[in-house]
Design a protein around this motif. Sequence first.
Motif, PDB file in Angstrom:
ATOM      1  N   ALA A  34      16.481 -41.567  29.212  1.00  0.00           N
ATOM      2  CA  ALA A  34      15.013 -41.535  29.215  1.00  0.00           C
ATOM      3  C   ALA A  34      14.426 -42.748  29.934  1.00  0.00           C
ATOM      4  O   ALA A  34      13.490 -42.617  30.740  1.00  0.00           O
ATOM      5  CB  ALA A  34      14.488 -41.468  27.782  1.00  0.00           C
ATOM      6  N   ASP A  35      14.981 -43.931  29.658  1.00  0.00           N
ATOM      7  CA  ASP A  35      14.473 -45.139  30.320  1.00  0.00           C
ATOM      8  C   ASP A  35      14.737 -45.090  31.822  1.00  0.00           C
ATOM      9  O   ASP A  35      13.882 -45.494  32.622  1.00  0.00           O
ATOM     10  CB  ASP A  35      15.121 -46.391  29.721  1.00  0.00           C
ATOM     11  N   ALA A  36      15.914 -44.623  32.203  1.00  0.00           N
ATOM     12  CA  ALA A  36      16.241 -44.514  33.631  1.00  0.00           C
ATOM     13  C   ALA A  36      15.265 -43.560  34.323  1.00  0.00           C
ATOM     14  O   ALA A  36      14.797 -43.836  35.432  1.00  0.00           O
ATOM     15  CB  ALA A  36      17.681 -44.037  33.811  1.00  0.00           C
ATOM     16  N   ALA A  37      14.948 -42.447  33.656  1.00  0.00           N
ATOM     17  CA  ALA A  37      14.016 -41.471  34.229  1.00  0.00           C
ATOM     18  C   ALA A  37      12.634 -42.085  34.453  1.00  0.00           C
ATOM     19  O   ALA A  37      11.964 -41.807  35.460  1.00  0.00           O
ATOM     20  CB  ALA A  37      13.909 -40.252  33.319  1.00  0.00           C
ATOM     21  N   THR A  38      12.207 -42.949  33.539  1.00  0.00           N
ATOM     22  CA  THR A  38      10.912 -43.632  33.690  1.00  0.00           C
ATOM     23  C   THR A  38      10.907 -44.505  34.939  1.00  0.00           C
ATOM     24  O   THR A  38       9.882 -44.680  35.594  1.00  0.00           O
ATOM     25  CB  THR A  38      10.614 -44.496  32.444  1.00  0.00           C
ATOM     26  N   LEU A  39      12.085 -45.038  35.291  1.00  0.00           N
ATOM     27  CA  LEU A  39      12.218 -45.859  36.499  1.00  0.00           C
ATOM     28  C   LEU A  39      12.524 -45.005  37.733  1.00  0.00           C
ATOM     29  O   LEU A  39      12.864 -45.523  38.795  1.00  0.00           O
ATOM     30  CB  LEU A  39      13.322 -46.906  36.313  1.00  0.00           C
ATOM     31  N   ALA A  40      12.434 -43.669  37.572  1.00  0.00           N
ATOM     32  CA  ALA A  40      12.696 -42.698  38.653  1.00  0.00           C
ATOM     33  C   ALA A  40      14.162 -42.648  39.059  1.00  0.00           C
ATOM     34  O   ALA A  40      14.501 -42.333  40.192  1.00  0.00           O
ATOM     35  CB  ALA A  40      11.809 -42.984  39.875  1.00  0.00           C
ATOM     36  N   MET A  41      15.041 -42.966  38.110  1.00  0.00           N
ATOM     37  CA  MET A  41      16.492 -42.874  38.335  1.00  0.00           C
ATOM     38  C   MET A  41      17.002 -41.648  37.576  1.00  0.00           C
ATOM     39  O   MET A  41      16.946 -41.609  36.350  1.00  0.00           O
ATOM     40  CB  MET A  41      17.189 -44.141  37.816  1.00  0.00           C
ATOM     41  N   GLU A  42      17.480 -40.655  38.318  1.00  0.00           N
ATOM     42  CA  GLU A  42      17.934 -39.421  37.680  1.00  0.00           C
ATOM     43  C   GLU A  42      19.345 -39.580  37.124  1.00  0.00           C
ATOM     44  O   GLU A  42      20.235 -40.099  37.794  1.00  0.00           O
ATOM     45  CB  GLU A  42      17.916 -38.278  38.692  1.00  0.00           C
TER      46      GLU A  42
END
Length: 231
Positions: A186-194
Amino acid sequence: MQQVAADLEIDFKSETYKDAYSRINAIVIEGEQEAHENYITLAELLPEHKDELIRLSKMENRHKKGFEACGRNLEVAPDMQFAKEFFAGLHGNFQVAAAEGKVVTCLLIQALIIECFAIAAYNIYIPVADDFARKITEGVVKEEYSHLNFGEVWLKEHFADSKAELEAANRQNLPLVWKMLNQVEADAATLAMEKDALVEDFMIQYGEALSNIGFTTRDIMRLSAYGLATI
């Protein structure tokens, strides 16, 4: 690469971004700290390579300071308690292996798993990073390949004697990587990291490292599958 972040219109100053960044930034800081300490331990286990391993440990310490600066630049305090818990499994397994003198297991954890995890994360992060962090991370990732290379070279030279221990260490530690990726999704997704991109890049890096050491394609497919069901 600058354009990717711009196209996604990432708001680096938003509270949502900064909250997620507090954990991701802490993970990279702690990862570099773990690596710094692990290479010092490896220098004791492999005294004939002491100078090289101490050099790598110092490099990791520089990386840590660079990532601390990235957090300060965004006015984010890293959540170091979260990061220590995040690395607890790999950290504990490395400490146990070091105490038992299992150099092969230590190298698999640090020079292969942690380095490949870091390279994958940095590769996926660079296109979506803020300008300051991107410059820092681009410099770091070039140097991480030299750390990966040390482990590959040593394990290749000792492949016949190391193969069984490598397979056992892989079986024990690779599932931890998939759990770690799930934990940070979830945190990675917030940083636009899939997450899918992180998994793919990690598997490419790790597979290439195993190939360079001496494992066959069939071996690599089998070894890479451990713990995948947890994803």
